[in-house]
Design an enzyme around this catalytic site. Structure first.
Site, mmCIF file in Angstrom:
data_model
loop_
_atom_site.group_PDB
_atom_site.id
_atom_site.type_symbol
_atom_site.label_atom_id
_atom_site.label_comp_id
_atom_site.label_asym_id
_atom_site.label_seq_id
_atom_site.Cartn_x
_atom_site.Cartn_y
_atom_site.Cartn_z
ATOM 1 N N ARG A 53 1.023 -1.191 -0.019
ATOM 2 C CA ARG A 53 -0.133 0.064 0.076
ATOM 3 C C ARG A 53 0.926 1.272 -0.086
ATOM 4 O O ARG A 53 2.052 1.093 0.016
ATOM 5 C CB ARG A 53 -0.895 0.046 1.011
ATOM 6 C CG ARG A 53 -0.542 -0.602 2.462
ATOM 7 C CD ARG A 53 0.358 -0.172 3.188
ATOM 8 N NE ARG A 53 0.260 1.352 3.274
ATOM 9 C CZ ARG A 53 1.325 2.323 3.550
ATOM 10 N NH1 ARG A 53 2.413 1.817 3.652
ATOM 11 N NH2 ARG A 53 0.937 3.451 3.670
ATOM 12 N N ALA A 55 1.012 5.134 -2.198
ATOM 13 C CA ALA A 55 0.462 5.558 -3.575
ATOM 14 C C ALA A 55 1.765 4.956 -4.551
ATOM 15 O O ALA A 55 1.445 4.348 -5.435
ATOM 16 C CB ALA A 55 0.374 7.173 -3.614
ATOM 17 N N ASP A 232 -2.088 10.997 -2.003
ATOM 18 C CA ASP A 232 -2.416 9.987 -2.787
ATOM 19 C C ASP A 232 -2.703 10.575 -4.006
ATOM 20 O O ASP A 232 -2.972 9.926 -5.148
ATOM 21 C CB ASP A 232 -3.469 9.267 -2.366
ATOM 22 C CG ASP A 232 -2.888 8.174 -1.031
ATOM 23 O OD1 ASP A 232 -2.741 8.751 0.115
ATOM 24 O OD2 ASP A 232 -2.563 7.063 -0.921
ATOM 25 N N ASN A 242 -5.069 12.751 1.302
ATOM 26 C CA ASN A 242 -4.053 11.744 1.671
ATOM 27 C C ASN A 242 -4.873 10.996 2.807
ATOM 28 O O ASN A 242 -6.232 11.384 2.990
ATOM 29 C CB ASN A 242 -2.910 12.559 2.303
ATOM 30 C CG ASN A 242 -1.766 11.824 3.014
ATOM 31 O OD1 ASN A 242 -1.204 10.958 2.297
ATOM 32 N ND2 ASN A 242 -1.217 12.015 4.254
ATOM 33 N N LYS A 243 -4.117 10.176 3.406
ATOM 34 C CA LYS A 243 -4.969 9.583 4.588
ATOM 35 C C LYS A 243 -5.817 10.360 5.334
ATOM 36 O O LYS A 243 -5.483 11.575 6.029
ATOM 37 C CB LYS A 243 -3.651 8.640 5.472
ATOM 38 C CG LYS A 243 -4.192 7.763 6.529
ATOM 39 C CD LYS A 243 -5.185 6.797 5.859
ATOM 40 C CE LYS A 243 -4.612 5.876 4.800
ATOM 41 N NZ LYS A 243 -5.768 5.135 4.360
HETATM 42 O O1 MRU Z 1 -4.506 3.194 2.351
HETATM 43 P P1 MRU Z 1 -2.968 3.507 2.184
HETATM 44 O O2 MRU Z 1 -2.179 2.893 3.250
HETATM 45 O O3 MRU Z 1 -2.479 3.042 0.819
HETATM 46 O O4 MRU Z 1 -2.672 4.869 2.172
HETATM 47 C C1 MRU Z 1 -1.443 5.443 2.264
HETATM 48 C C2 MRU Z 1 -1.281 6.955 2.487
HETATM 49 O O5 MRU Z 1 -2.540 7.778 2.468
HETATM 50 C C3 MRU Z 1 -0.122 7.635 2.344
HETATM 51 O O6 MRU Z 1 0.102 8.613 3.194
HETATM 52 C C4 MRU Z 1 0.159 8.102 0.989
HETATM 53 O O7 MRU Z 1 0.103 7.072 -0.233
HETATM 54 C C5 MRU Z 1 1.545 8.739 0.632
HETATM 55 S S1 MRU Z 1 2.589 7.627 0.286
HETATM 56 C C6 MRU Z 1 4.234 7.930 0.131
#
Ligand code: MRU
Length: 338
Positions: A53, A55, A232, A242-243
């Site tokens: 997981r 991005a 993302d 983002n998350k």
């Molecule tokens: O749901 P996930 O774990 O794939 O979410 C990841 C995130 O939100 C990260 O902060 C984002 O991908 C940035 S990654 C370098």
């Protein structure tokens, strides 16, 4: 970056076995396990089930998976495999960027080896971008901003190598500085507590995990010098998906005058989305909120219910931070002061 002192990528091509190899992130920090497969369907499932997981790691994994698909089933590449990979996760634009890249390559009728080379070049370009953006980020953070707060895992596990948000932190540490990191645990899947803290620990960087709700309070006390998160998807106007929890952080950062940066490679930018309102937000399963897993002292993994039976949950996986709440966005092309 390093695992027990040995260099490692979140996902890579394993030349000897001609397979894709990835770290099974759902087992961390309890078990470090690398999984490999030559089957494109296994790779699609790995993205869907969040074994891989983050991005840029999602994008690189899809690129490798599509190279395997070309090798296994050239006929079904455009009709089955491209749609299959595009449907694995909805928010991270890197996935679609990687699918487009592999589609363009496939349209030139390449050999299987050329498709693998293309996927490898895609992953290498992401790593190079992370390294470059880390240099910019390290310069910004070096100006007296060493108590850094981060959210989720935007480290090397999420980004093949170096990380996005963590790249500047790792580069500061390599330059002999001593950055300190507040790690938001990041409910519900705890990517901060489970992954970011593990990564930082492996690199010998001082950090503390904290409850997501502690972040604003630490800012109010003047104990956060800067916030750095990943992304993302970044819309044309600089709004950032983002998350979940990133938007709330940005509100607190604005209130307390804490600089907040987003670090992301150009594969995370989506100019077709004019504003954050156009970004699709993944809605995930209730169980991620209502259940919890971990390891007991006997080394056994356990999954338990923490909410009352029958109670439903609301689980948006991402939120959108308006560009106005950010100090800047850093990519391999430099700093964009939004
Ligand atoms: O749901 P996930 O774990 O794939 O979410 C990841 C995130 O939100 C990260 O902060 C984002 O991908 C940035 S990654 C370098």
């Amino acid at each position: 970056m390093r695992v027990n002192g040995k260099s490692c990528r979140a996902v890579c091509w394993h030349g000897e076995s001609e397979s894709v190899e990835w770290i099974e992130q759902r087992l961390l920090p309890h078990q470090f396990k690398q999984v490999s497969s030559r089957k494109p369907e296994d790779v699609a499932i790995a993205i869907e089930s969040m074994q891989v997981r983050g991005a840029p790691s999602i994008g690189a994994t899809a690129a490798y998976g599509l190279a395997l698909a070309w090798q296994e089933d050239e006929q079904g590449f455009f009709t089955h495999w491209l749609p299959r990979f595009r449907a694995t996760r909805p928010t991270a634009i890197n996935l679609f960027h990687a699918c487009d890249t592999m589609q363009n390559c496939a349209e030139e009728s390449p050999t299987a080896a050329q498709m693998i080379e293309r996927a490898q070049a895609y992953a290498d370009a992401e790593v190079a971008a992370n390294q470059r953006m880390g240099q910019t980020m390290a310069d910004l953070l070096a100006v007296g901003e060493r108590r850094i707060l981060t959210h989720c895992n935007a480290g090397w596990l999420a980004a093949v190598d170096w990380g996005t948000a963590t790249s500047g932190i790792y580069q500061l540490a390599k330059a002999g500085e001593s950055p300190f990191v507040w790690v938001d645990e990041t409910r519900p899947r705890l990517q901060g507590a489970r992954l970011t803290a593990w990564e930082l620990n492996q690199e010998g960087i001082d950090c503390r995990i904290q409850a997501d709700g502690a972040a604003a309070w630490m800012m109010a006390q003047g104990k956060v010098d800067a916030i750095v998160v990943g992304a993302d998807r970044i819309a044309a106007n600089g709004d950032v998906a983002n998350k979940i929890g990133t938007y709330a952080l940005s509100l607190a950062a604005k209130e307390h005058g804490v600089p907040m940066y987003v670090a992301a490679p150009s594969s995370t930018f989506d100019t077709a989305c004019l504003t954050g309102k156009d970004i699709p937000i993944e809605q995930r399963d209730d169980d991620e909120i209502c259940r919890m897993d971990g390891m007991n002292e006997a080394g056994e993994l356990h999954d338990v219910r923490i909410a009352a039976a029958g109670v439903r949950a609301n689980n948006p996986a991402f939120d959108v931070t308006p560009s106005a709440n950010l100090t800047g966005i850093v990519s391999e092309n430099g700093l964009w002061s939004v």
